[in-house]
Design an enzyme around this catalytic site. Structure first.
Site, mmCIF file in Angstrom:
data_model
loop_
_atom_site.group_PDB
_atom_site.id
_atom_site.type_symbol
_atom_site.label_atom_id
_atom_site.label_comp_id
_atom_site.label_asym_id
_atom_site.label_seq_id
_atom_site.Cartn_x
_atom_site.Cartn_y
_atom_site.Cartn_z
ATOM 1 N N GLU A 16 92.304 81.468 -2.806
ATOM 2 C CA GLU A 16 91.898 81.899 -4.050
ATOM 3 C C GLU A 16 92.886 82.962 -4.612
ATOM 4 O O GLU A 16 92.368 83.980 -5.065
ATOM 5 C CB GLU A 16 90.433 82.495 -3.768
ATOM 6 C CG GLU A 16 89.671 82.420 -4.859
ATOM 7 C CD GLU A 16 89.639 81.129 -5.788
ATOM 8 O OE1 GLU A 16 89.116 80.117 -5.195
ATOM 9 O OE2 GLU A 16 89.707 81.104 -7.022
HETATM 10 C C1 LIG Z 1 91.649 77.240 5.082
HETATM 11 C C2 LIG Z 1 92.268 77.048 3.607
HETATM 12 C C3 LIG Z 1 91.473 76.329 2.844
HETATM 13 C C4 LIG Z 1 91.833 76.075 1.578
HETATM 14 N N1 LIG Z 1 91.019 75.661 0.428
HETATM 15 C C5 LIG Z 1 91.352 75.270 -0.673
HETATM 16 C C6 LIG Z 1 90.485 74.464 -1.351
HETATM 17 O O1 LIG Z 1 89.459 74.131 -1.240
HETATM 18 N N2 LIG Z 1 91.346 74.092 -2.767
HETATM 19 C C7 LIG Z 1 92.521 74.181 -3.058
HETATM 20 O O2 LIG Z 1 92.928 73.837 -4.032
HETATM 21 N N3 LIG Z 1 93.411 75.141 -2.286
HETATM 22 C C8 LIG Z 1 92.786 75.685 -0.978
HETATM 23 N N4 LIG Z 1 93.799 76.255 -0.191
HETATM 24 C C9 LIG Z 1 94.979 76.450 -0.368
HETATM 25 C C10 LIG Z 1 95.301 78.041 -1.022
HETATM 26 O O3 LIG Z 1 94.683 78.231 -1.962
HETATM 27 C C11 LIG Z 1 96.789 77.905 -1.106
HETATM 28 O O4 LIG Z 1 97.224 78.048 0.431
HETATM 29 C C12 LIG Z 1 97.213 79.690 -1.590
HETATM 30 O O5 LIG Z 1 96.921 79.414 -3.028
HETATM 31 C C13 LIG Z 1 98.591 79.707 -1.348
HETATM 32 O O6 LIG Z 1 99.509 78.628 -1.692
HETATM 33 P P1 LIG Z 1 100.609 78.085 -0.425
HETATM 34 O O7 LIG Z 1 99.927 77.976 0.836
HETATM 35 O O8 LIG Z 1 101.457 77.062 -1.282
HETATM 36 O O9 LIG Z 1 101.430 79.369 -0.376
HETATM 37 P P2 LIG Z 1 102.755 79.804 -1.482
HETATM 38 O O10 LIG Z 1 102.482 79.804 -2.573
HETATM 39 O O11 LIG Z 1 103.928 79.032 -1.147
HETATM 40 O O12 LIG Z 1 103.067 81.277 -0.806
HETATM 41 C C14 LIG Z 1 103.814 81.710 0.230
HETATM 42 C C15 LIG Z 1 103.860 83.285 -0.170
HETATM 43 O O13 LIG Z 1 104.860 83.759 -0.992
HETATM 44 C C16 LIG Z 1 104.060 84.625 -1.994
HETATM 45 N N5 LIG Z 1 104.228 84.094 -3.159
HETATM 46 C C17 LIG Z 1 104.255 82.964 -4.002
HETATM 47 N N6 LIG Z 1 104.481 82.850 -5.187
HETATM 48 C C18 LIG Z 1 104.928 84.128 -5.506
HETATM 49 C C19 LIG Z 1 105.202 84.922 -6.767
HETATM 50 N N7 LIG Z 1 105.492 84.356 -7.781
HETATM 51 N N8 LIG Z 1 105.345 86.164 -6.607
HETATM 52 C C20 LIG Z 1 105.037 86.861 -5.425
HETATM 53 N N9 LIG Z 1 104.924 86.239 -4.430
HETATM 54 C C21 LIG Z 1 104.636 84.867 -4.262
HETATM 55 C C22 LIG Z 1 102.836 84.466 -1.661
HETATM 56 O O14 LIG Z 1 101.928 85.592 -2.005
HETATM 57 C C23 LIG Z 1 102.756 84.164 -0.213
HETATM 58 O O15 LIG Z 1 102.520 85.279 0.552
HETATM 59 C C24 LIG Z 1 93.201 76.429 1.086
HETATM 60 C C25 LIG Z 1 94.225 76.865 1.952
HETATM 61 C C26 LIG Z 1 93.503 77.056 3.422
HETATM 62 C C27 LIG Z 1 94.523 77.571 4.402
#
Ligand SMILES: Cc1cc2nc3c(=O)[nH]c(=O)nc-3n(C[C@H](O)[C@H](O)[C@H](O)COP(=O)(O)OP(=O)(O)OC[C@H]3O[C@@H](n4cnc5c(N)ncnc54)[C@H](O)[C@@H]3O)c2cc1C
Length: 602
Positions: free
Chosen positions: A440
């Site tokens: 989220e």
């Molecule tokens: C158990 C679980 C349930 C989930 N449920 C859902 C769901 O129901 N529906 C859904 O759509 N998604 C869901 N997600 C996905 C979740 O919302 C994403 O994992 C989350 O938004 C982070 O995206 P990412 O994993 O691609 O990490 P990334 O976006 O790759 O981020 C990796 C790191 O880089 C940092 N970062 C990235 N971009 C920036 C920036 N511009 N500036 C500074 N820092 C940055 C982040 O803060 C993080 O620390 C779920 C994930 C999990 C693990």
């Protein structure tokens, strides 16, 4: 039985003494929710949580979800618990009764959530998605979409999901590649892959209604070209009956650190046949519709985190009262005592207590703002409530989830070696709560939201509204002689926070922008700390007045505990916050200047 989810007396205090939530019943919108009804609801939800949901907590963790033959199964006990949630009307507690919701105040719901989520976050995580999915359809959907899906989502007969994330886009949804092509009948055919979709498949409900973000072929690139679609697992016939299978299928589930009872699914859309969806609202407005729902969703994650923290604290407290280990540090008696007598354990317990209490008050406060906004007839007052909600939401998500992880971590420490074993639930709570800082919108994104958007909005007007609210409490606390020293410390911290905020606002819009963003997270932390101090001082002021009037026994213990919490946080943690703020003011450039190679590792 020890209280294991939330301290009942403290819950009453927040609802009825700090915020007097039942005042809402004076307004037509909440006329049914007087104090008696609220107490009845809280008693019922507590029983439901302890008797029906809590027994599924460990089962969910150990049995977990299974993926076989393209289908996901959850532990069978979850189905029964889901039905109990249906019976209690917990799928759309605050939503519109016209469509099967209960019309309950958010402030009451956030407190009820403490019990339910604390009993099994994994189950409630899947169930909780119904609220967001339903709200989107209610607010932006067509009459047809409402008729087909809404009541079954709000009553829990069907579940809802939010299908946003893809392997190449998580934080930055503007890059998503799932595509949609318009069909002649006005529906869309979707093609793509989603990952991490909570509840993407499960066997508790007959149908699942997915809300999917995709880009219509030919739409602009980036976030301006994203649309939102309703994609049912099974198509729904015009008479409301469940029809043919749609082609949005689960292709696997994640092995995770925690939250084993919640299936986190990879989903393929249109891989084998046609994945048909219908557009919600206008084309290319998908992300802005999602953003409108975001405050609520983020606060739900804050509530998840608080619930784990609250439960972890009570387990640790109970254990500390029973575990005998080592003699006391002072006195002649060398017999071993319960570990609650050791100063370091008391430090851990009081750290957990004051944070849990402050966070509970904060989340209830934000929810209450939402209710007051709804009942207010004055447009300027409504705007002020919205300002406060906006500025507090990244704190209610980012700060609360970070501190909740700390609280659960401390609970493991209080248990010693047993805390690291699965004999006690605290290790599960620590694993489960960990995700709340990530989904989220990661906490990094929350910090950027506070610093880069919310702080600057309306010429820092949101921030100033918040400071004014804090100053109202300060003025009241300063009238209470015994709290004047604590109030003085909070006032100093508030004044320093204002200076830090001005500097950060200026920096983020000038040459120091990168350095400012490197300190976005410490700024969120410092803001959160000051807000905790505010909430705890507010609680202490109420407690002090009650004690002055004269209360005895358990009531006196409770109110004195409020003074202890405030004193411990304001005298023990706020000086550290002052240090954090001094470091923010320096805006050290090392994190920006260090070269990629200098990080090492290559
Ligand atoms: C158990 C679980 C349930 C989930 N449920 C859902 C769901 O129901 N529906 C859904 O759509 N998604 C869901 N997600 C996905 C979740 O919302 C994403 O994992 C989350 O938004 C982070 O995206 P990412 O994993 O691609 O990490 P990334 O976006 O790759 O981020 C990796 C790191 O880089 C940092 N970062 C990235 N971009 C920036 C920036 N511009 N500036 C500074 N820092 C940055 C982040 O803060 C993080 O620390 C779920 C994930 C999990 C693990």
């Amino acid at each position: 039985m020890a209280q294991v989810l939330a301290d009942r007396r403290e819950m009453e205090f927040v609802l009825h003494e700090q915020f007097e939530v039942s005042r809402l019943s004076e307004h037509q919108e909440f006329s049914e929710f007087n104090r008696k009804t609220m107490d009845m609801i809280m008693a019922e939800v507590r029983t439901l949580a302890i008797k029906e949901i809590l027994p599924t907590l460990k089962i969910g963790d150990q049995t977990g979800c299974r993926y076989e033959g393209g289908k996901v199964t959850v532990p069978p006990e979850f189905k029964r618990a889901w039905n109990q949630l249906i019976r209690g009307g917990w799928f759309a507690p605050c939503q519109n009764p016209e469509w099967g919701g209960q019309g309950m105040p958010h402030a009451l719901h956030v407190m009820a959530q403490n019990y339910l989520i604390g009993a099994n976050m994994a189950l409630l995580m899947v169930a909780g998605l119904n609220q967001g999915a339903g709200r989107i359809i209610e607010q932006f959907g067509s009459d047809e979409q409402k008729k087909l899906y809404l009541e079954n989502i709000y009553t829990g007969q069907w579940s809802g999901t939010m299908a946003l994330t893809e392997s190449e886009c998580g934080s930055n949804l503007g890059d998503l590649s799932t595509s949609a092509v318009k069909n002649e009948d006005g529906t869309f055919s979707l093609t793509g892959n989603k990952i991490f979709i909570s509840g993407g498949d499960q066997d508790m409900t007959e149908n699942i209604i997915h809300l999917v973000l995709a880009r219509i072929v030919g739409a602009p690139e980036g976030s301006r070209g994203i649309s939102l679609f309703v994609v049912p697992k099974f198509h729904v016939n015009a008479d409301g009956s469940v029809g043919e299978r749609n082609d949005m299928v689960c292709t696997g589930i994640e092995e995770k650190m925690g939250l084993h009872g919640s299936p986190t699914c990879s989903m393929a859309l249109g891989g084998r046949g046609k994945c048909i969806g219908t557009l919600v609202g206008e084309e290319n407005k998908g992300l802005s519709m999602m953003f409108l729902m975001m405050n609520e969703a983020r606060l739900m994650v804050g509530a998840q985190a608080l619930s784990c923290a609250s439960s972890a604290y009570l387990y640790a407290l109970d254990y500390a009262r029973q575990r005998i280990q080592g003699p006391p540090l002072s006195g002649k008696d060398r017999a071993s005592v319960a570990i609650i007598n050791h100063p370091d354990v008391r430090r851990m317990l009081l750290t957990m207590k004051c944070h849990t209490e402050g966070m509970r008050s904060l989340l209830c406060y934000i929810a209450f703002l939402e209710d007051q906004k709804k009942t207010s007839k004055d447009s300027r007052e409504k705007e002020r409530y919205q300002n406060l909600i906006e500025i507090l939401t990244p704190v209610g998500k980012g700060y609360v989830t970070d501190r909740a992880v700390d609280v659960c971590n401390l609970a493991v420490q209080v248990f010693g070696g047993y805390g690291y074993t699965s004999e006690f639930p605290v290790e599960q709570l620590l694993r489960d709560v960990r995700i709340t800082t990530i989904y989220e919108g990661t906490n990094g994104i929350q910090a950027m939201d506070l610093l880069g958007r919310k702080l600057a909005m309306k010429n820092m007007g949101l921030f100033l509204d918040l400071i004014n609210e804090i100053k109202t409490t300060l003025a009241e606390a300063q009238m209470i002689h015994s709290l004047s020293a604590l109030s003085g410390k909070v006032e100093t911290a508030v004044n320093t926070l204002c200076q830090v905020a001005e500097k950060m606002d200026e920096s983020v819009r000038g040459e120091a922008v990168l350095r400012a963003y490197a300190f976005a997270n410490p700024f969120l932390e410092a803001t959160g700390d000051v807000i905790m101090a505010w909430m705890l001082l507010w609680r202490a002021a109420i407690a002090e007045k009650k004690l002055e009037k004269g209360v005895e026994g358990k009531e006196a213990d409770f109110y004195e505990g409020q003074l202890n919490s405030a004193e411990f946080f304001i005298s023990g943690f706020l000086p550290v916050t002052m240090g954090k703020m001094a470091s923010i003011m320096d805006l050290c450039s090392a994190a920006i200047n260090i070269s990629d190679a200098s990080f090492g590792g290559k």
